[in-house]
Write a protein that holds these residues in place. Structure first.
Motif: not given
Length: 318
Positions: A59-62, A96-98, A184-188, A195-204
């Motif tokens: 996937i492409c995060l932003d 797309i985070s925002h 505006l509202t951005s997104t994580a 059973d593994s995770f990555v957290l990608y955070m847009g602008d905050t």
């Protein structure tokens, strides 16, 4: 002589134990940064490909930069297939985070050469894409909603906070959380593979400046994953050095604010964050400021976080 031999045999028997103690956990994810900066350089804006290790279903995060970033990745031998194959076949969807240009311009510009895909995001971000970018006034409408004619290459997939969604054509799932980014509202995006995770955070921005509880709510949600060592990496922005006045942050973080937020996460998780992978994104040139940010992060890293500065086109594994 006997004691020497006895000690040597004891040390030899312990070698496998020492070796095992130094083995790092096996990587679960591969991240390919296509763009890492937050402004100024249109060839290097926020975009990160993510897949389970060993998979080519990314996937492409932003998607601020695509073509140039993919070309850099091919040049670095991060990918061993042509750039058009990466764009058309490896990327299975956009998150797309925002809807600021530095987070989606690459997707819009490269849409004529792309293949059929989903665009995931909060309804607010997708609505801006629909009404301001894929409109025929700004750009041809490559989506299946909005202005006519609809070329129907992209399909909007709105995500709702509070539920996990399977990501089509991949082995991953995603949950979304709202973030406060000035007006505006951005997104994580919390992405799971097995059973593994990555957290990608847009602008905050920080809660105390944004008058919000969004970051606190996000930390409360991921704290159990930190405690269980299931969260492999946090990708979070630091846009300005500490000298930037609060009134001029416009929904972004500084090194001091990041460390304050990470301390809060540590308290909520109840464990040490030493060694936690924190990928620092969205640094804004000038490059003197970037150097300041890195120096300040190093000085403020009392928790022993593993701070990672992604480089365009070079893969990371966590």
């Amino acid at each position: 002589m006997y004691n020497h031999r006895k000690f040597s045999l004891f040390a030899f028997l312990l070698l496998p134990v020492f070796a095992l103690a130094q083995v790092k956990p096996a990587a679960s994810f591969r991240i390919v940064p296509l763009g890492v900066l937050g402004s100024a350089d249109e060839s290097n804006l926020s975009a990160y490909m993510l897949a389970p290790k060993g998979s080519s279903n990314y996937i492409c995060l932003d998607a601020g930069t695509l073509h140039y970033g993919i070309a850099k990745a091919v040049a670095h031998k991060t990918f061993t297939v042509p750039a058009d194959v990466v764009l058309r076949q490896y990327i299975k969807g956009y998150f797309i985070s925002h809807a600021h240009l530095d987070h989606l311009a690459g997707m819009v510009i490269n849409s004529p050469d792309d293949t059929t895909k989903n665009i995931y995001g909060l309804k607010s971000a997708l609505e801006t894409l629909k009404t301001h970018y894929f409109t025929w006034e700004s750009w041809a409408n490559f989506a299946d909603e909005g202005g006519t004619p609809q070329l129907k290459k992209y399909h909007y997939k709105p995500l709702e906070p509070g539920s996990e969604t399977a990501i089509e054509n991949t082995e991953m799932q995603v949950q979304v959380f709202p973030l406060s980014h000035s007006n505006l509202t951005s997104t994580a995006f919390l992405v799971r593979s097995k059973d593994s995770f990555v957290l990608y955070m847009g602008d905050t921005g920080a809660d105390e400046i944004e008058k919000s509880q969004n970051l606190h709510s996000l930390w409360a949600a991921v704290a159990p994953l930190v405690k269980a060592k299931k969260l492999k990496a946090i990708m979070i922005e630091v846009s300005f050095p500490d000298e930037q006045p609060d009134k001029s942050l416009f929904g972004h973080l500084t090194p001091r604010l990041l460390m304050n937020k990470m301390s809060e996460l540590g308290k909520l998780s109840g464990v040490s964050l030493q060694g936690l992978n924190v990928v620092v994104t969205h640094l804004k040139p000038p490059y003197k400021s970037i150097s300041q940010i890195k120096t300040q992060l190093k000085a403020g890293n009392k928790m022993g976080l593993n701070l990672v500065y992604p480089q365009q086109g070079k893969a990371l594994e966590f």
